[in-house]
Scaffold this motif. Structure first.
Motif, short mmCIF file in Angstrom:
data_model
loop_
_atom_site.label_atom_id
_atom_site.label_comp_id
_atom_site.label_asym_id
_atom_site.label_seq_id
_atom_site.Cartn_x
_atom_site.Cartn_y
_atom_site.Cartn_z
N ARG A 163 23.18 12.85 28.38
CA ARG A 163 23.87 11.94 27.95
C ARG A 163 25.35 10.99 27.11
O ARG A 163 26.26 10.38 27.68
CB ARG A 163 23.70 11.58 25.76
N ALA A 166 26.68 9.35 30.38
CA ALA A 166 25.72 8.21 30.52
C ALA A 166 26.81 7.22 29.80
O ALA A 166 26.86 5.97 30.22
CB ALA A 166 24.63 8.79 30.48
N LEU A 167 27.17 7.78 29.01
CA LEU A 167 27.59 7.32 27.19
C LEU A 167 29.19 7.38 28.49
O LEU A 167 29.85 5.21 28.30
CB LEU A 167 27.99 7.67 26.29
N ARG A 169 30.05 6.29 31.29
CA ARG A 169 30.23 5.34 31.85
C ARG A 169 29.76 4.10 32.02
O ARG A 169 30.01 3.03 32.45
CB ARG A 169 28.76 5.86 33.13
N LEU A 181 25.03 -0.10 20.38
CA LEU A 181 24.03 0.90 20.10
C LEU A 181 24.44 1.91 19.15
O LEU A 181 23.27 2.78 19.39
CB LEU A 181 23.72 1.48 22.21
N LEU B 91 23.88 2.27 35.59
CA LEU B 91 23.81 2.85 35.00
C LEU B 91 22.34 3.28 35.40
O LEU B 91 21.37 1.81 35.65
CB LEU B 91 23.63 3.18 33.14
N GLU B 95 18.35 6.19 32.10
CA GLU B 95 19.28 5.95 30.88
C GLU B 95 19.72 4.72 30.37
O GLU B 95 20.98 5.61 28.94
CB GLU B 95 21.25 6.37 32.42
N GLN B 98 17.95 5.92 27.25
CA GLN B 98 18.40 7.59 26.62
C GLN B 98 20.06 6.90 25.86
O GLN B 98 19.60 7.92 25.04
CB GLN B 98 19.06 8.35 28.22
N ILE B 99 20.28 6.98 26.66
CA ILE B 99 21.68 6.25 25.31
C ILE B 99 21.61 5.84 24.24
O ILE B 99 22.09 5.59 23.42
CB ILE B 99 23.00 5.76 26.50
N ALA B 100 20.62 4.45 24.44
CA ALA B 100 20.01 3.67 23.26
C ALA B 100 19.38 4.92 22.38
O ALA B 100 19.38 4.33 21.44
CB ALA B 100 19.72 3.03 23.66
N LYS B 101 18.78 5.81 23.04
CA LYS B 101 17.04 6.51 22.48
C LYS B 101 17.47 6.78 20.42
O LYS B 101 18.92 7.25 20.66
CB LYS B 101 16.75 7.94 23.19
N ARG B 142 14.98 -1.64 25.28
CA ARG B 142 16.81 -0.78 24.78
C ARG B 142 16.82 -1.07 22.93
O ARG B 142 16.69 -0.54 22.26
CB ARG B 142 17.86 -1.21 25.42
N ASN B 146 16.45 2.26 20.08
CA ASN B 146 17.44 2.94 19.25
C ASN B 146 16.99 2.56 17.40
O ASN B 146 17.87 2.36 16.52
CB ASN B 146 18.56 1.54 19.61
#
Ligand SMILES: Nc1ncnc2c1ncn2[C@@H]1O[C@H](COP(=O)(O)OP(=O)(O)O)[C@@H](O)[C@H]1O
Ligand SMILES: [Mg+2]
Lengths: 285, 232
Positions: A163, A166-167, A169, A181, B91, B95, B98-101, B142, B146
């Motif tokens: 993660r 990914a953040l 990137r 987010l 992404l 992905e 996932q980064i927002a989860k 997303r 979140n």
């Protein structure tokens, strides 16, 4: 033939060290959007801390463990106390601060360790050569290649499979959306800056037994790291790897074929890449 | 829930919002209407702390948010689906989610795949391979993973084919039915009238009309005067 094999292996080792420096420079640029002029100084610190730890304890392995971490901590501290004050100003201010950091580090190194370079011995365990038929090669250099390859793999996994990666990137593309987010982008900046510096420090430790430590190594390596990043493409992991290996190989092979042409070839290949692909081999517009 | 009172926002020296006040109550879907350039997007960006207002107050669930940074506002559960969608193009779909989860969200990643089966088919594709409609769905998905306590959408149907608009309207209805309040900027009046409890109309950085759906539906004059009519 064995001469070429020798030079190719040398080039790979050199290239992996260049990769370790350039990849941090490249990721920091990708996410924070400024060129970190202190990056060469972090490499220098890595080498000197290696020297110091070995001088105090005689243990190279200890220095391999702690020198990069100390370099990363220093960078993290500087980022979160100096750089983060100017993120709302134009990028020129951020560049200026990193340039200032580079000078302070270089002059401090001269004050502490003097202007004359220091030598660092190859650790006992890795002294000597491996013999394959009539071909002999220093063990330490093989260690540098394989150790850096492991670090490169771990870093790739970190950037592509976690993660956090990914953040990084995502942030390289759109920091505002990452904040929206609920991610503290400034914390991400600090960690990334510290990570890049840690890698530069690690490169400094690995390079120390090969080239020693001197106060001007930072500026020199920064120039090469720029070339690597321009060839590979800003913000690209693959670019830093391919660019680093390319520059390492060119430098090593040219130095046996035609030593005066080393820099000509390195800058020539950079110019060629810029002409054909202005954003670098793996860069994005 | 959300209370915006008398905010003034600027881009540099240009004064864009001149005292906007609005409110979104529990469980409500409220629209913010107005012509292009009226200041709708700027209002949303001010609420999210992207363009912090120079004066006025914003509070959410009783907490003052005026001085907070974007990420702090987002952590309180205000989720923006931006006008440009802002999908991370390098992404993958997975992905992006996932980064927002957020583990406190009632929607997990499997839930939003159920809601948008197309995204499930495309989960390993990078964001820049998606169609406009898919990008919009991903932007909404997303926001859902979140963990929204207030969902804010900026023209989610803009530029999309009518079938996809219908699909998105249906999803927005579902989201509203879960009780999450929604603040919606939308040009398509049909969409607005299908979904909203109340409307605000913005003109040159000021709220010039507010009313319930019944009042608004009966008020042809407001629509003629302030909205470029789109009744397809
Ligand atoms: N980044 C910006 N810089 C300067 N002016 C802007 C910017 N974004 C929007 N504006 C101006 O602010 C006003 C309101 O814009 P916006 O909030 O995007 O309107 P809407 O979303 O209602 O179409 C417009 O006059 C627009 O030109
Ligand atoms: Mg807008």
């Amino acid at each position: 033939m064995t001469l070429y094999l020798f030079q190719v292996l040398n080039g790979l080792g050199l290239g992996m060290i260049y990769f370790l420096i350039a990849v941090g420079l490249s990721i920091i640029f990708g996410l924070l959007n400024f060129v970190n002029f202190a990056h060469g100084a972090f490499f220098l610190l890595g080498s000197y801390f290696c020297y110091q730890v070995v001088a105090l304890t005689g243990n190279f392995w200890l220095s391999l463990l702690i020198a990069p971490v100390i370099v990363g901590a220093i960078a993290w501290f500087a980022e979160s106390n100096l750089l983060n004050r100017v993120y709302n100003l134009p990028h020129a201010f951020q560049i200026l601060i990193t340039l200032g950091m580079a000078l302070v580090i270089q002059e401090s190194a001269i004050m502490v360790w003097g202007t004359v370079g220091k030598n660092i011995a190859v650790p006992d365990l890795l002294q000597g050569i491996v013999q394959m038929g009539d071909f002999a090669y220093p063990i330490y250099r093989l260690f540098v290649i394989s150790f850096s390859a492991v670090i490169a793999l771990l870093l790739w996994l970190l950037l592509e499979r976690t993660r956090f990666g990914a953040l990084v990137r995502a942030g390289s593309e759109n920091t505002e959306m990452v904040s929206l987010l609920g991610v503290n982008i400034f914390k991400l900046f600090s960690i990334t800056f510290g990570l890049g510096a840690t890698l530069a420090g690690l490169a400094g430790v690995l390079a120390a037994p090969l080239r020693g430590a001197d106060p001007f190594m930072g500026a020199e390596i920064l120039g090469i790291a720029f070339v690597v990043v321009v060839i590979g493409g800003m913000g690209s992991f693959t670019g830093a790897l391919v660019g680093g290996l390319l520059v390492g190989l060119v430098q090593s092979i040219m130095s046996s074929l035609w030593p005066p042409g080393v820099h000509l070839m390195i800058y020539g290949s950079m110019a060629l890449v810029i002409l054909i692909r202005p954003y670098g081999l793996f860069g994005r517009a | 829930m959300l209370e915006v009172s008398d905010i003034h926002s600027f881009y540099d020296k240009s004064h864009v919002l001149m005292g906007v006040s609005l409110e979104v109550r529990d469980g409500e879907l409220v629209t913010l209407l107005g012509r292009n350039g009226a200041g709708k997007t700027t209002t949303l960006k001010s609420i999210m702390g992207v363009v912090p207002p120079r004066s006025g107050r914003i509070s959410f669930a009783g907490t003052e948010m005026t001085k907070m940074k974007s990420f702090q506002i987002a952590r309180r559960g205000l989720c923006l689906v931006p006008e440009q969608r802002d999908i991370f193009s390098i992404l993958t779909v997975e992905e992006n989610l996932q980064i927002a989860k957020n583990k406190n969200s009632p929607w997990g990643i499997p839930d939003v795949y159920k809601l948008f089966p197309k995204l499930n088919e495309r989960r390993q594709n990078p964001g820049n391979n998606l169609s406009g409609g898919e990008q919009q769905m991903l932007a909404i998905a997303r926001a859902l993973v979140n963990g929204p306590k207030l969902l804010i959408l900026d023209e989610p149907t803009e530029g999309l084919a009518p079938v996809i608009v219908q699909e998105i309207v249906a999803i927005l209805k579902d989201i509203k039915n879960t009780g999450i309040p929604v603040l919606l900027v939308e040009q398509n009046i049909n969409v607005c009238e299908k979904l909203a409890d109340r409307h605000y109309v913005l003109e040159q950085g000021r709220v010039v009309y507010s009313g319930t759906q019944e009042e608004f539906a009966a008020n042809k004059a407001v629509k003629d005067r302030y909205l470029a009519l789109q009744t397809n």
